[in-house]
Design an enzyme around this catalytic site. Structure first.
Site, PDB file in Angstrom:
ATOM      1  N   LYS A 105       0.821  -1.191   0.014  1.00 34.71           N
ATOM      2  CA  LYS A 105       0.119  -0.208   0.137  1.00 34.71           C
ATOM      3  C   LYS A 105       0.782   1.226   0.024  1.00 34.71           C
ATOM      4  O   LYS A 105       1.620   1.489   0.911  1.00 34.71           O
ATOM      5  CB  LYS A 105      -0.989  -0.037   1.149  1.00 34.71           C
ATOM      6  CG  LYS A 105      -1.835   1.228   1.301  1.00 34.71           C
ATOM      7  CD  LYS A 105      -2.967   1.281   2.413  1.00 34.71           C
ATOM      8  CE  LYS A 105      -3.472   2.315   2.417  1.00 34.71           C
ATOM      9  NZ  LYS A 105      -4.620   2.285   3.782  1.00 34.71           N
TER      10      LYS A 105
ATOM     11  N   ARG B 272     -10.552  10.123   2.078  1.00 36.05           N
ATOM     12  CA  ARG B 272     -10.257  10.748   3.199  1.00 36.05           C
ATOM     13  C   ARG B 272     -11.392  11.630   3.509  1.00 36.05           C
ATOM     14  O   ARG B 272     -11.990  11.959   4.518  1.00 36.05           O
ATOM     15  CB  ARG B 272      -9.060  11.127   3.440  1.00 36.05           C
ATOM     16  CG  ARG B 272      -7.877  10.102   3.503  1.00 36.05           C
ATOM     17  CD  ARG B 272      -6.523  10.566   3.618  1.00 36.05           C
ATOM     18  NE  ARG B 272      -5.365   9.568   3.324  1.00 36.05           N
ATOM     19  CZ  ARG B 272      -4.059   9.874   3.075  1.00 36.05           C
ATOM     20  NH1 ARG B 272      -3.710  10.955   3.467  1.00 36.05           N
ATOM     21  NH2 ARG B 272      -3.367   8.763   3.125  1.00 36.05           N
TER      22      ARG B 272
ATOM     23  N   LYS C 291       1.545   9.831   5.854  1.00 34.19           N
ATOM     24  CA  LYS C 291       1.465   8.612   6.130  1.00 34.19           C
ATOM     25  C   LYS C 291       2.828   7.750   5.694  1.00 34.19           C
ATOM     26  O   LYS C 291       2.893   6.517   5.742  1.00 34.19           O
ATOM     27  CB  LYS C 291       0.279   7.897   5.731  1.00 34.19           C
ATOM     28  CG  LYS C 291      -1.172   8.370   6.336  1.00 34.19           C
ATOM     29  CD  LYS C 291      -2.148   7.340   5.825  1.00 34.19           C
ATOM     30  CE  LYS C 291      -3.478   7.919   6.671  1.00 34.19           C
ATOM     31  NZ  LYS C 291      -4.711   7.356   6.432  1.00 34.19           N
TER      32      LYS C 291
ATOM     33  N   GLU D 238       7.554  -7.155   1.294  1.00 35.55           N
ATOM     34  CA  GLU D 238       6.309  -7.191   1.732  1.00 35.55           C
ATOM     35  C   GLU D 238       5.485  -8.406   1.594  1.00 35.55           C
ATOM     36  O   GLU D 238       4.965  -9.042   2.433  1.00 35.55           O
ATOM     37  CB  GLU D 238       5.500  -5.715   1.653  1.00 35.55           C
ATOM     38  CG  GLU D 238       6.073  -4.535   2.273  1.00 35.55           C
ATOM     39  CD  GLU D 238       6.005  -4.521   3.702  1.00 35.55           C
ATOM     40  OE1 GLU D 238       5.178  -5.444   4.263  1.00 35.55           O
ATOM     41  OE2 GLU D 238       6.147  -3.456   4.223  1.00 35.55           O
TER      42      GLU D 238
ATOM     43  N   LYS E  27      -2.194  -1.467  -3.689  1.00 38.04           N
ATOM     44  CA  LYS E  27      -2.843  -0.374  -3.819  1.00 38.04           C
ATOM     45  C   LYS E  27      -2.137   0.781  -3.861  1.00 38.04           C
ATOM     46  O   LYS E  27      -1.164   1.256  -3.160  1.00 38.04           O
ATOM     47  CB  LYS E  27      -3.727  -0.440  -2.672  1.00 38.04           C
ATOM     48  CG  LYS E  27      -4.675   0.757  -2.057  1.00 38.04           C
ATOM     49  CD  LYS E  27      -5.060   0.767  -0.805  1.00 38.04           C
ATOM     50  CE  LYS E  27      -5.867   1.882  -0.640  1.00 38.04           C
ATOM     51  NZ  LYS E  27      -6.624   1.936   0.631  1.00 38.04           N
TER      52      LYS E  27
ATOM     53  N   SER F  74      -9.898   5.966  -4.773  1.00 37.20           N
ATOM     54  CA  SER F  74     -10.753   6.958  -4.959  1.00 37.20           C
ATOM     55  C   SER F  74     -10.371   7.856  -6.293  1.00 37.20           C
ATOM     56  O   SER F  74     -11.048   8.417  -6.906  1.00 37.20           O
ATOM     57  CB  SER F  74     -11.088   7.842  -3.542  1.00 37.20           C
ATOM     58  OG  SER F  74      -9.867   8.065  -3.181  1.00 37.20           O
TER      59      SER F  74
ATOM     60  N   TYR G 281     -15.098   1.141  -7.223  1.00 33.08           N
ATOM     61  CA  TYR G 281     -16.163   1.908  -6.919  1.00 33.08           C
ATOM     62  C   TYR G 281     -16.980   1.978  -8.309  1.00 33.08           C
ATOM     63  O   TYR G 281     -18.325   2.050  -8.150  1.00 33.08           O
ATOM     64  CB  TYR G 281     -15.919   3.336  -6.609  1.00 33.08           C
ATOM     65  CG  TYR G 281     -15.274   3.537  -5.387  1.00 33.08           C
ATOM     66  CD1 TYR G 281     -15.766   3.439  -4.242  1.00 33.08           C
ATOM     67  CD2 TYR G 281     -13.803   3.693  -5.559  1.00 33.08           C
ATOM     68  CE1 TYR G 281     -14.905   3.351  -2.859  1.00 33.08           C
ATOM     69  CE2 TYR G 281     -12.951   3.795  -4.448  1.00 33.08           C
ATOM     70  CZ  TYR G 281     -13.562   3.653  -3.331  1.00 33.08           C
ATOM     71  OH  TYR G 281     -12.562   3.884  -1.970  1.00 33.08           O
TER      72      TYR G 281
HETATM   73  C1  PBG Z   1      -7.348   3.722   5.121  1.00 32.98           C
HETATM   74  C2  PBG Z   1      -7.709   3.428   3.914  1.00 32.98           C
HETATM   75  C3  PBG Z   1      -7.548   4.300   2.903  1.00 32.98           C
HETATM   76  C4  PBG Z   1      -8.007   3.961   1.905  1.00 32.98           C
HETATM   77  C5  PBG Z   1      -8.739   2.879   2.098  1.00 32.98           C
HETATM   78  N1  PBG Z   1      -8.286   2.324   3.613  1.00 32.98           N
HETATM   79  C6  PBG Z   1      -7.169   5.666   2.985  1.00 32.98           C
HETATM   80  C7  PBG Z   1      -5.441   5.873   3.698  1.00 32.98           C
HETATM   81  O1  PBG Z   1      -4.706   5.058   3.437  1.00 32.98           O
HETATM   82  O2  PBG Z   1      -5.116   7.016   3.939  1.00 32.98           O
HETATM   83  C8  PBG Z   1      -8.126   4.569   0.421  1.00 32.98           C
HETATM   84  C9  PBG Z   1      -9.151   4.092  -0.529  1.00 32.98           C
HETATM   85  C10 PBG Z   1      -9.386   4.892  -1.610  1.00 32.98           C
HETATM   86  O3  PBG Z   1      -8.886   6.015  -1.801  1.00 32.98           O
HETATM   87  O4  PBG Z   1     -10.316   4.627  -2.434  1.00 32.98           O
HETATM   88  N2  PBG Z   1      -6.893   2.649   6.224  1.00 32.98           N
END
Ligand code: PBG
Length: 333
Positions: free
Chosen positions: A203, A213, A225, A241, A256, A282, A321
């Site tokens: 991720k 968010r 992060k 990982e 991701k 997203s 989505y």
């Molecule tokens: C947080 C989480 C995030 C997403 C899924 N789980 C955001 C982040 O890590 O800040 C993002 C999903 C998306 O952008 O569609 N645990």
């Protein structure tokens, strides 16, 4: 007489729709999709302004929406809760409250749709007043330290809470070290040996999570992060990982975002024999949606192409989505 063969003509394999369908290497099906669903405890549904076309559902609507998706052939959904500000705390205790929003939703969903696979997100950010995926400690220097091992203990409580409610799969999205092994141990110790772990393996610390968010009010209050999510410049680290998550007992691995990280999907697929999931996040959704809204792209063609590219790279399942819409398009073909 020439020893050369006749001219080679790859186009023969593209001549008719029938031949193209015979030689097609990758196909999409509603069975490939996992639909992310947002929920809140309110009784009305709220359109999410940062993600046009996506809604935060009441519990009642959530159950209906999940049922409709399942009827289209989508096997699984994943839940993302918006938690009331007053329930957020530095220790994120609400994340393992058996009477909380997520366990409640899981019980309703499993009762209404027993064959639907219900996946829950394991991470602290919706519950944590600091907005980080882990517990935050401020060093005397003023620097923020996201505590690893202390966070993992809470993630285990959260995973157990979801398992008790009936979740089929828990999906840790936090990127703390050692959490897959710890969650596996915690689940097994409570006899939840059939609950699977879908680990967010690679991720990335991505700008493309911004709209998500916004949907959950879950942005970090301070800092970013980058000390836990991966550096977008790295791919060898995704191998590390993946090997760790497999050794720790993950059942499935996730990459991701998806569309900008097709090389990582392919690498993780080569590295491990576990199934690979990819999350079209997203920001990827919004890039497509906004180009479509401007009249610049054909929605159906562009979306299905974005999804088949993710599958071709090596993903066996795609969180998107567009799941409902794509499943509908595929059933019309
Ligand atoms: C947080 C989480 C995030 C997403 C899924 N789980 C955001 C982040 O890590 O800040 C993002 C999903 C998306 O952008 O569609 N645990």
């Amino acid at each position: 007489m020439s020893i050369l063969p006749a001219m080679l003509r790859p186009r023969r394999n593209r001549r008719t729709p029938a031949i193209r369908s015979l030689v097609r290497e990758t196909t999409l099906s509603p069975a490939d999709f996992i639909l992310p669903l947002f929920l809140h405890k309110e009784s009305a549904d709220t359109p999410i302004t940062s993600m046009p076309g996506v809604t935060r559902w009441s519990l009642e609507s959530l159950v209906r929406e999940a049922g409709e998706a399942h009827a289209l052939g989508i096997p699984a959904i994943v839940l993302f809760p918006k938690i009331d500000e007053e329930l957020k705390s530095p220790k994120a205790g609400e994340c393992h409250n058996d009477d909380g929003l997520v366990p409640h939703a899981v019980r309703l969903l499993k009762a209404a749709h027993p064959t639907l696979c219900v996946i829950t997100d394991v991470a602290l950010d919706p519950y944590n007043s600091d907005g980080h995926d882990g517990l935050v400690h401020r060093e005397p220097s003023g620097e923020l330290n996201i505590l690893n091992d202390e966070t993992v203990e809470i993630l285990c409580l959260q995973a157990l809470c979801h398992a008790r409610a009936g979740a089929d799969i828990v999906a840790p999205s936090d990127m703390m070290d050692g959490r897959v092994a710890a969650i596996r141990d915690a689940l097994d110790a409570e006899h939840f040996t059939d609950v699977s772990i879908l680990s967010y393996t690679a991720k990335y610390a991505s700008a493309f999570y911004g709209p998500f968010r916004g949907a959950l009010d879950s942005s970090p209050k301070e800092g970013d992060k980058q000390t836990y999510q991966m550096d977008p410049g790295n791919i060898r680290e995704s191998i590390r990982e993946a090997l760790l998550d497999e050794a720790e007992g993950a059942d499935m691995l996730m990459v991701k975002p998806a569309g900008l990280y097709l090389d990582v999907i392919s690498k993780v697929r080569e590295t491990s024999t576990l199934p690979v999931a990819a999350y079209q996040v997203s920001g990827e959704y919004l890039m497509l949606k906004s180009a479509v809204a401007a009249g610049w792209l054909d929605e159906r063609a562009a979306v299905l192409e974005s999804l088949i590219a993710i599958k071709r790279a090596g993903a066996s399942m795609i969180l998107t989505y567009f799941a409902r819409q794509a499943a509908t398009w595929l059933s019309e073909r």
